[in-house]
Design a protein around this motif. Structure first.
Motif, PDB file in Angstrom:
ATOM      1  N   ASP A 138       6.041  -3.245  -4.375  1.00 15.74           N
ATOM      2  CA  ASP A 138       6.206  -4.419  -3.510  1.00 15.74           C
ATOM      3  C   ASP A 138       4.905  -4.662  -2.748  1.00 15.74           C
ATOM      4  OD1 ASP A 138       6.189  -2.418  -1.528  1.00 15.74           O
ATOM      5  OD2 ASP A 138       8.374  -2.396  -1.394  1.00 15.74           O
ATOM      6  N   GLU A 140       4.237  -4.251   0.380  1.00 17.22           N
ATOM      7  CA  GLU A 140       3.891  -3.163   1.299  1.00 17.22           C
ATOM      8  C   GLU A 140       3.097  -2.079   0.576  1.00 17.22           C
ATOM      9  OE1 GLU A 140       6.014   0.064   4.331  1.00 17.22           O
ATOM     10  OE2 GLU A 140       7.243  -1.373   3.209  1.00 17.22           O
ATOM     11  N   ALA A 141       3.550  -1.731  -0.633  1.00 12.04           N
ATOM     12  CA  ALA A 141       2.830  -0.731  -1.430  1.00 12.04           C
ATOM     13  C   ALA A 141       1.456  -1.252  -1.825  1.00 12.04           C
ATOM     14  CB  ALA A 141       3.646  -0.374  -2.666  1.00 12.04           C
ATOM     15  N   SER A 143      -0.398  -3.325  -0.162  1.00 14.74           N
ATOM     16  CA  SER A 143      -1.258  -3.349   1.020  1.00 14.74           C
ATOM     17  C   SER A 143      -1.877  -1.986   1.292  1.00 14.74           C
ATOM     18  CB  SER A 143      -0.460  -3.806   2.247  1.00 14.74           C
ATOM     19  OG  SER A 143       0.041  -5.111   2.060  1.00 14.74           O
ATOM     20  N   GLN A 144      -1.213  -0.933   0.843  1.00 15.26           N
ATOM     21  CA  GLN A 144      -1.694   0.424   1.098  1.00 15.26           C
ATOM     22  C   GLN A 144      -2.401   1.031  -0.116  1.00 15.26           C
ATOM     23  OE1 GLN A 144       1.820   2.558   2.309  1.00 15.26           O
ATOM     24  NE2 GLN A 144       2.219   1.203   4.043  1.00 15.26           N
ATOM     25  N   THR A 168       0.300 -11.665   4.577  1.00 17.53           N
ATOM     26  CA  THR A 168       0.077 -10.377   3.915  1.00 17.53           C
ATOM     27  C   THR A 168      -0.713 -10.555   2.624  1.00 17.53           C
ATOM     28  OG1 THR A 168       2.148  -9.487   4.820  1.00 17.53           O
ATOM     29  CG2 THR A 168       1.222  -8.354   2.914  1.00 17.53           C
TER      30      THR A 168
END
Length: 328
Positions: A138, A140-141, A143-144, A168
């Motif tokens: 996703d 969030e993953a 972004s990291q 984002t």
């Protein structure tokens, strides 16, 4: 196909996995019990429920075993290792590699990655080869994530688009400098969609067939990669616009002595090509019957726009013109 959800995402019955991947149920069971390829969740009634990652792995196992790898040797490998093998396999066989450089792709969403990696989808790309460098669960993953091999295209599958999602995605693009970003969504307000398009993203709503998705990807690729490289543009993917209409209008109004009206003409051409590029993209979105034509027209206009942007940079360097946004 979806049956239920877990903390890691949707769960699927073995019959649904078989239908999606084209792998017989009996073969999936053998790969699980004999070779340990999967570890499905089992209900109280002993029914197998597979995760999205299992579907991804099944697709890659089918592909690699069909290309000569023994299932006993690859079934225990992690999904990421299988994906690397798949990319190497395509590169190692020239007859499998279409003309031009591979298009490197980072995919957000396992279901989208499953579609992209299927042979049926790859065949729909005709002359171009896809190299999936990263698959993220996703945003969030993503972004990291650390992208070791810089992908040219970011392809995102997301259910709902909202303003924070847009922010984002923009932060992700700023950090990793993707040449093009394509967002496939299910639900969104028109205001958010328009804002994302205005910021240079390619945004399409589901349902989207594999052929339509293939045309969408082809619309961001250079028509003639070899010729593009001659003019100083590297890679297979057309870069997003470098200059706003305001900057181009300012440059068009600058008078120069050495190159006469070259800055004016080139700036005006870039603006016109960018407008037609956007027009072709909108036609591609609306008209599935003529999708191939509009994908080609978008690619032609985008290729020309990108090459003329490079030409404008050379003119600006020669004439001392400042191309920075907001320069006086």
């Amino acid at each position: 196909m979806e049956l239920a959800t877990s903390s890691t995402g949707p769960l699927y019955r073995i019959g649904a996995v078989s239908k999606t991947t084209g792998i017989p149920v009996s073969t999936l069971r053998i790969w699980e019990t004999r070779y340990g390829a999967f570890s499905p969740v089992k209900t109280e009634g002993k029914q197998r429920l597979f995760e999205e990652r299992d579907v991804s792995k099944a697709i890659l196992l089918k592909q690699l075993s069909g290309e000569g790898h023994a299932i006993s040797a690859i079934a225990g490998l992690a999904l990421e290792a299988l994906r690397r093998m798949s990319n190497l396999q395509r590169t190692a066989h020239p007859q499998l590699a279409p003309i031009g450089q591979p298009v490197s792709l980072a995919v957000v969403g396992l279901s989208m990655a499953n579609r992209i990696e299927s042979k049926k989808f790859v065949a729909g790309l005709k002359r171009h080869q896809i190299k999936v460098t990263n698959v993220l669960v996703d945003l969030e993953a993503a972004s990291q994530a650390a992208f070791t091999d810089q992908p040219q295209v970011l392809l995102i599958k997301i259910n709902t688009l909202q303003t924070p999602v847009h922010a984002t995605i923009q932060a992700l693009i700023q950090q990793h400098k993707f040449a093009q970003t394509i967002v496939i969504y299910n639900f969104a307000t028109e205001a958010v969609v328009q804002a994302m398009k205005f910021s240079g993203l390619i945004v399409r709503r589901e349902p989207l067939s594999d052929s339509e998705l293939a045309e969408l990807l082809q619309s961001v690729l250079f028509v003639d990669q070899a010729r593009a490289q001659e003019f100083g543009t590297s890679g297979a993917v057309i870069a997003s616009r470098k200059y706003s209409d305001e900057t181009l209008s300012r440059v068009a109004g600058i008078s120069t002595n050495v190159l006469c009206e070259c800055p004016k003409h080139v700036a005006e051409l870039i603006s016109q090509l960018a407008s037609f590029e956007q027009y072709s993209q909108e036609c591609l979105n609306r008209n599935a019957e003529d999708a191939h034509l509009h994908a080609y027209l978008r690619s032609i206009s985008g290729s020309a726009r990108s090459l003329f942007e490079n030409a404008l940079e050379k003119i600006a360097a020669h004439e001392g013109i400042d191309l920075r946004e907001g320069a006086g």
